[in-house]
Design an enzyme around this catalytic site. Structure first.
Site: not given
Ligand code: AMP
Length: 245
Positions: A92, A197, A131, A185
């Site tokens: 990311r 998001r 949804r 949800r």
């Molecule tokens: P996601 O389900 O991919 O939206 O991830 C949920 C949360 O996990 C994010 O908002 C971050 O807090 C953390 N997270 C997931 N992947 C990463 C990443 N590659 N780098 C940093 N934080 C991450």
């Protein structure tokens, strides 16, 4: 078998989960690893480290590159990840991408393809906002898949006149067949949360696309097509990536 390390990028609702299972099934069972899922799995742990992670996630912030890369490194060391892996939500940041490149290179491996699931952002919004799901897990959408359901907007009881930001109208939906009330949800019901998001996805992916484009591994996939057509497009890209690995 040649190894196949893939990065799957796409805004929420672009069908990453469905396509990851297609890829897994078609390409030797390579695992689908979502860093978000790995961090969420720590919820059951009671140690300080896990609590810190939960706190950062709850604030909607990113976990540090150092911690994230460490967690990915541990996942990559497991036996099922030796022939490839589908990364979802990682990298990311540019430092994460650079770390991954070096880490894979140290094992004689590299990223074979970055699949960018392209979806119109208004469609992405409606896929989340519209949804509703049944207890069985079956999911419907008031904008695109509503044949089996009855639905209507219901004014919030506290709304004086028309619904507004403070008292948005509620979506009520039922299965036509059984009358079962369908669930929405909480974070899908909040338009602001969905926009946040989508914005976060755009901000995070923007710098990564040129990083991988410079390596010639970026492939745009039209995620608005039916599931089978998206899978077919992905298969064309991955078969080619495997041949040239
Ligand atoms: P996601 O389900 O991919 O939206 O991830 C949920 C949360 O996990 C994010 O908002 C971050 O807090 C953390 N997270 C997931 N992947 C990463 C990443 N590659 N780098 C940093 N934080 C991450």
């Amino acid at each position: 078998m040649t190894s196949l390390f893939i990065i799957l990028m796409g805004v929420q609702g672009s069908g990453k989960g469905v396509q990851a299972s297609f890829i897994r099934q078609r390409y030797g069972g390579i695992p689908h690893v979502s860093t978000g899922d790995l961090f969420r799995a720590m919820r059951t742990r009671q140690d300080d480290f896990a609590r810190q992670i939960q706190q950062i996630m709850a604030e909607g912030k990113l976990i540090s590159d150092e911690i994230t890369c460490k967690v990915v490194e541990e996942r990559l060391a497991l036996p099922d990840a030796q022939n490839g892996l589908i990364f979802d939500g990682f990298p990311r940041t540019i430092p994460q991408a650079e770390w991954l490149q070096q880490h894979l290179a140290s094992k004689g491996q590299k990223i074979g393809a970055v699949l960018v699931m392209q979806l119109d952002l208004y469609d992405a919004f409606r896929r989340a906002f519209g949804r509703v799901s049944a207890a069985s897990g079956e999911s419907f959408n008031i904008y695109s898949n509503s044949a089996g359901i009855d639905w209507k907007w219901v004014d919030h009881p506290d709304a004086k006149s028309n619904a507004n930001e403070a008292h948005p109208a509620r979506l009520e939906a039922h299965l036509k067949s059984s009358g079962e009330r369908l669930i929405r949800r909480l974070d899908d019901a909040n338009a602001h949360a969905i926009i946040k998001r989508i914005d976060a996805y755009l901000a995070e992916t923007k710098p990564l696309i040129p990083f991988y484009a410079a390596q010639g591994v970026v492939h745009e996939i039209d995620a608005s097509q039916p599931i089978e057509a998206v899978s077919a497009a992905i298969q064309t890209v991955l078969d080619h990536a495997q041949r040239s690995a």
